[in-house]
Design a protein around this motif. Structure first.
Motif, PDB file in Angstrom:
ATOM      1  N   UNK A 104       8.695   8.469   5.577  1.00 29.67           N
ATOM      2  CA  UNK A 104       8.085   9.201   4.377  1.00 29.67           C
ATOM      3  C   UNK A 104       8.160   8.481   3.362  1.00 29.67           C
ATOM      4  N   UNK A 105       9.419   7.697   3.103  1.00 33.59           N
ATOM      5  CA  UNK A 105       9.293   6.601   2.129  1.00 33.59           C
ATOM      6  C   UNK A 105       8.797   5.719   2.230  1.00 33.59           C
ATOM      7  N   UNK A 106       8.504   4.976   3.261  1.00 37.89           N
ATOM      8  CA  UNK A 106       7.673   4.826   3.861  1.00 37.89           C
ATOM      9  C   UNK A 106       5.880   4.416   3.671  1.00 37.89           C
ATOM     10  N   UNK A 107       5.398   5.375   4.215  1.00 40.20           N
ATOM     11  CA  UNK A 107       4.061   6.386   3.539  1.00 40.20           C
ATOM     12  C   UNK A 107       4.348   5.865   2.096  1.00 40.20           C
ATOM     13  N   UNK A 108       4.963   7.211   1.595  1.00 38.26           N
ATOM     14  CA  UNK A 108       4.621   6.854   0.085  1.00 38.26           C
ATOM     15  C   UNK A 108       4.537   5.757  -0.744  1.00 38.26           C
ATOM     16  N   UNK A 109       5.559   4.516   0.066  1.00 36.70           N
ATOM     17  CA  UNK A 109       5.567   3.259  -0.522  1.00 36.70           C
ATOM     18  C   UNK A 109       3.910   2.370  -0.249  1.00 36.70           C
ATOM     19  N   UNK A 110       3.368   3.292   1.444  1.00 39.57           N
ATOM     20  CA  UNK A 110       2.097   2.306   1.704  1.00 39.57           C
ATOM     21  C   UNK A 110       1.064   3.104   0.229  1.00 39.57           C
ATOM     22  N   UNK A 111       1.427   3.633  -0.166  1.00 38.57           N
ATOM     23  CA  UNK A 111       0.330   5.018  -0.169  1.00 38.57           C
ATOM     24  C   UNK A 111       0.459   4.523  -2.015  1.00 38.57           C
ATOM     25  N   UNK A 112       1.669   3.652  -2.360  1.00 39.71           N
ATOM     26  CA  UNK A 112       1.737   3.355  -4.016  1.00 39.71           C
ATOM     27  C   UNK A 112       0.694   1.680  -3.737  1.00 39.71           C
ATOM     28  N   UNK A 113       1.244   1.165  -2.592  1.00 38.67           N
ATOM     29  CA  UNK A 113       0.998   0.219  -2.139  1.00 38.67           C
ATOM     30  C   UNK A 113      -0.621   0.042  -2.389  1.00 38.67           C
ATOM     31  N   UNK A 114      -1.395   1.003  -1.325  1.00 33.67           N
ATOM     32  CA  UNK A 114      -2.560   1.486  -1.377  1.00 33.67           C
ATOM     33  C   UNK A 114      -3.347   1.590  -2.245  1.00 33.67           C
ATOM     34  N   UNK A 115      -2.688   2.519  -3.294  1.00 33.48           N
ATOM     35  CA  UNK A 115      -3.107   2.812  -5.230  1.00 33.48           C
ATOM     36  C   UNK A 115      -3.423   1.109  -5.696  1.00 33.48           C
ATOM     37  N   UNK A 116      -2.586   0.255  -5.471  1.00 34.53           N
ATOM     38  CA  UNK A 116      -2.003  -1.085  -6.331  1.00 34.53           C
ATOM     39  C   UNK A 116      -3.415  -1.991  -5.845  1.00 34.53           C
ATOM     40  N   UNK A 117      -3.626  -1.740  -4.679  1.00 36.51           N
ATOM     41  CA  UNK A 117      -4.387  -2.674  -4.048  1.00 36.51           C
ATOM     42  C   UNK A 117      -5.645  -2.111  -4.973  1.00 36.51           C
ATOM     43  N   UNK A 118      -6.236  -0.843  -4.565  1.00 34.18           N
ATOM     44  CA  UNK A 118      -7.562  -0.131  -4.592  1.00 34.18           C
ATOM     45  C   UNK A 118      -7.782  -0.896  -6.143  1.00 34.18           C
ATOM     46  N   UNK A 119      -6.673  -0.780  -7.265  1.00 31.16           N
ATOM     47  CA  UNK A 119      -6.632  -0.980  -8.782  1.00 31.16           C
ATOM     48  C   UNK A 119      -7.158  -2.535  -8.894  1.00 31.16           C
ATOM     49  N   UNK A 120      -6.203  -3.130  -8.003  1.00 26.32           N
ATOM     50  CA  UNK A 120      -6.391  -4.473  -7.969  1.00 26.32           C
ATOM     51  C   UNK A 120      -8.363  -5.367  -8.136  1.00 26.32           C
ATOM     52  N   UNK A 121      -8.138  -4.323  -6.968  1.00 25.10           N
ATOM     53  CA  UNK A 121      -9.850  -4.565  -5.977  1.00 25.10           C
ATOM     54  C   UNK A 121     -10.814  -4.265  -6.547  1.00 25.10           C
ATOM     55  N   UNK A 122     -10.963  -3.236  -7.594  1.00 24.50           N
ATOM     56  CA  UNK A 122     -11.751  -2.522  -8.357  1.00 24.50           C
ATOM     57  C   UNK A 122     -11.825  -3.911 -10.038  1.00 24.50           C
ATOM     58  N   UNK A 123     -10.485  -4.163 -10.498  1.00 26.02           N
ATOM     59  CA  UNK A 123     -10.426  -5.407 -11.323  1.00 26.02           C
ATOM     60  C   UNK A 123     -11.059  -6.803 -11.474  1.00 26.02           C
ATOM     61  N   UNK A 124     -11.102  -6.930  -9.719  1.00 23.02           N
ATOM     62  CA  UNK A 124     -11.312  -8.004  -9.481  1.00 23.02           C
ATOM     63  C   UNK A 124     -12.695  -8.365  -9.149  1.00 23.02           C
ATOM     64  N   UNK A 125     -13.485  -6.435  -8.278  1.00 25.04           N
ATOM     65  CA  UNK A 125     -15.041  -6.791  -8.900  1.00 25.04           C
ATOM     66  C   UNK A 125     -15.304  -6.571 -10.354  1.00 25.04           C
ATOM     67  N   UNK A 126     -14.643  -6.128 -11.114  1.00 28.65           N
ATOM     68  CA  UNK A 126     -15.075  -6.685 -12.864  1.00 28.65           C
ATOM     69  C   UNK A 126     -15.073  -7.933 -12.591  1.00 28.65           C
ATOM     70  N   UNK A 127     -14.332  -8.693 -12.706  1.00 29.27           N
ATOM     71  CA  UNK A 127     -13.986  -9.612 -13.268  1.00 29.27           C
ATOM     72  C   UNK A 127     -14.880 -10.775 -11.961  1.00 29.27           C
ATOM     73  N   UNK A 128     -15.918 -10.582 -11.061  1.00 26.77           N
ATOM     74  CA  UNK A 128     -16.471 -11.021  -9.709  1.00 26.77           C
ATOM     75  C   UNK A 128     -17.837 -10.822 -10.662  1.00 26.77           C
TER      76      UNK A 128
END
Length: 525
Positions: A84-108
């Motif tokens: 469960x902790x791994x799932x939560x960590x992966x979920x948090x990482x996915x949210x961070x990746x989505x944030x970074x991806x959006x930021x990169x899209x905006x930067x692009x």
């Protein structure tokens, strides 16, 4: 009858320890006890009276199994919490990746917008420079006598000027151009003095012009008080005409020269190339074939069309680039049928036409180029350039002579087909080759990032694997454009390091661009 204990021992010997599929380090004894429990519970379920449970006391085996099961359940609970902790960590990482991806899209998007702005700024700057150069050129054409007037007006007492002084002023201002005169009228064998005497004693009566800047027949025709066939127009202009403000005009070349070029995204070269050749041969005689340039490049082509350059956009695929020679030869043959020219030059955007005069002097003066072409008028052979001059990658106006070039151009009605490099043409009637004094100034060594970009762009039509091994094999097989592959294998330092003894400053080429009001390609200015 087998006892319960012996049955358990036998079953235990048969069951092998299992690895924990989750890799959490579960103890082997727990696994063994769970395995034993299967046999023991099965025996009890069948009511085995030899199990030792009839006396009302709890069997020790059952107790051990219950303990093992409890331990196993506890460990499974820990594993569940861990997962469960791994799932939560992966979920948090996915949210961070989505944030970074959006930021990169905006930067692009911002980066693309910035690049577009820079391209537009560069286009505006280039076009402004180009337009200014055109204005200066047109002004120079409409006031061709101004620079000669200034030189001649410095000489006082016009009516008392001697014949010797008139001739000195004629040659000093290049109103009499000895090389042009000799070649124009095929006076081979005359030296400089002999050519000058020929004009003043005979040539002017034959209607010969003294040089490309002075049209003697036009001067006589524009001044009704002058007697055609008697008045030496150049002598009259130097002695009287310049003081009286009588205008002169340059000799209009009667030959038509067409230049055809295929390019793609040549941001740094397209305007200099067009201006240089348009001034010499006429903008309406330039044909630019665009091989799929980006949208941001299209305004340059639109502008060139507005000043008379012919632009073709339909040949925009890789296959068209591969078939460049065939496409250009078809265009030449079409011109021959519909609107023929005296000469056709298939060029690349990094090539500039010049001529090598007697003594090895290079000239980029249109009159000298036309003089050379006049020697090959109506030639039935493939006309080849004398040599290439390749640029130095960092030193402006420095070039080295490159021998062994076979690039060809054509007189009217001779071109049958061309290869992609313009080296092996086929002629109508099967004519041979004829070497000329025409030279190409070649920007072979562009700035390092640009040359690599262009090399890959060219090779994409022939090569999919750009690994070093594939490039080396491509070069060893000398396949199409293999010289471009070399640029992808050398580092910047090696690329920029050139033997300085091989390069010479070609001041005349720099002066040709200075006269246009623009810097040499890839220069700092």
């Amino acid at each position: 009858m087998m006892t319960l204990r012996s049955a358990v021992r036998r079953r235990k010997a048969q069951v092998q320890p299992q690895e924990d599929p989750l890799g959490q380090g579960i103890h082997r004894d727990s696994t063994e006890e769970l395995a034993n429990s299967t046999s023991a519970l099965a025996l009890h379920a069948r009511g085995d009276t030899e199990s030792g449970t009839l006396n009302g006391q709890k069997d020790p085996t059952i107790t051990r199994l219950e303990v093992a099961l409890a331990r196993r359940n506890a460990e499974l609970a820990k594993i569940a919490l861990y997962l469960k902790s791994i799932e939560e960590e992966q979920s948090q990482q996915q949210r961070e990746l989505d944030r970074v991806s959006k930021a990169l899209d905006n930067a692009t998007e911002e980066n693309l917008a910035l690049q577009d702005s820079l391209l537009k700024l560069g286009e505006s700057k280039d076009r402004l420079r180009f337009s200014r150069a055109l204005t200066l050129h047109e002004k120079h054409k409409t006031s061709a006598s101004s620079e000669f007037d200034q030189k001649l007006l410095h000489h006082p007492a016009r009516t008392r000027i001697s014949e010797e002084e008139i001739r000195e002023l004629a040659t000093g201002t290049r109103l009499f151009d000895v090389h042009w005169y000799i070649k124009r009228y095929s006076l081979i064998g005359l030296d400089d003095e002999g050519a000058l005497n020929h004009y003043f004693d005979l040539g002017h009566r034959l209607g010969y012009n003294p040089g490309p800047h002075f049209d003697g027949q036009h001067y006589i025709a524009s001044n009704a008080d002058l007697d055609d066939g008697v008045t030496n127009p150049l002598r009259h202009y130097i002695q009287f005409g310049v003081c009286e403000g009588r205008p002169i005009t340059a000799v209009q070349e009667e030959m038509k020269v067409r230049i055809i070029m295929m390019q793609r995204n040549e941001v740094d070269l397209i305007y200099p190339w067009v201006l240089y050749h348009g001034v010499r041969f006429g903008f309406q005689n330039l044909r630019v074939i665009d091989n799929g340039s980006s949208d941001s490049f299209q305004p340059r082509l639109d502008y060139l069309q507005s000043i008379g350059v012919q632009v073709s956009r339909q040949y925009n695929s890789r296959e068209d680039f591969v078939n460049k020679g065939r496409i250009i030869s078809e265009i030449i043959k079409h011109y021959d049928e519909e609107d023929p020219a005296d000469f056709y030059f298939p060029l690349d955007c990094d090539e500039f036409v010049g001529v090598e005069l007697q003594g090895g002097q290079l000239s980029f003066y249109e009159a000298d180029i036309f003089n050379e072409l006049r020697d090959h008028y109506k030639s039935s052979e493939a006309l080849t350039v004398a040599t290439y001059f390749d640029n130095h990658p960092t030193e402006t106006a420095s070039f080295k002579r490159t021998t062994g070039q076979r690039k060809s151009f054509f007189a009217e009605g001779t071109c049958q087909s061309l290869d992609r490099g313009f080296n092996n043409p086929k002629l109508k009637g099967g004519g041979g080759r004829k070497k000329t004094s025409i030279v190409y100034m070649h920007y072979h060594f562009k700035p390092y990032p640009i040359v690599r970009q262009h090399a890959r762009q060219k090779l994409e039509a022939f090569l999919e694997d750009f690994s070093k091994e594939a490039l080396r094999q491509y070069i060893s097989e000398k396949r199409t454009g293999f010289h471009s592959a070399r640029h992808l294998l050398v580092g910047e330092r090696e690329y920029l390091t050139r033997d300085p003894s091989l390069f010479k400053n070609v001041a005349a080429f720099a002066e040709a661009f200075k006269s246009l009001g623009i810097p040499l390609p890839f220069s700092e200015d």
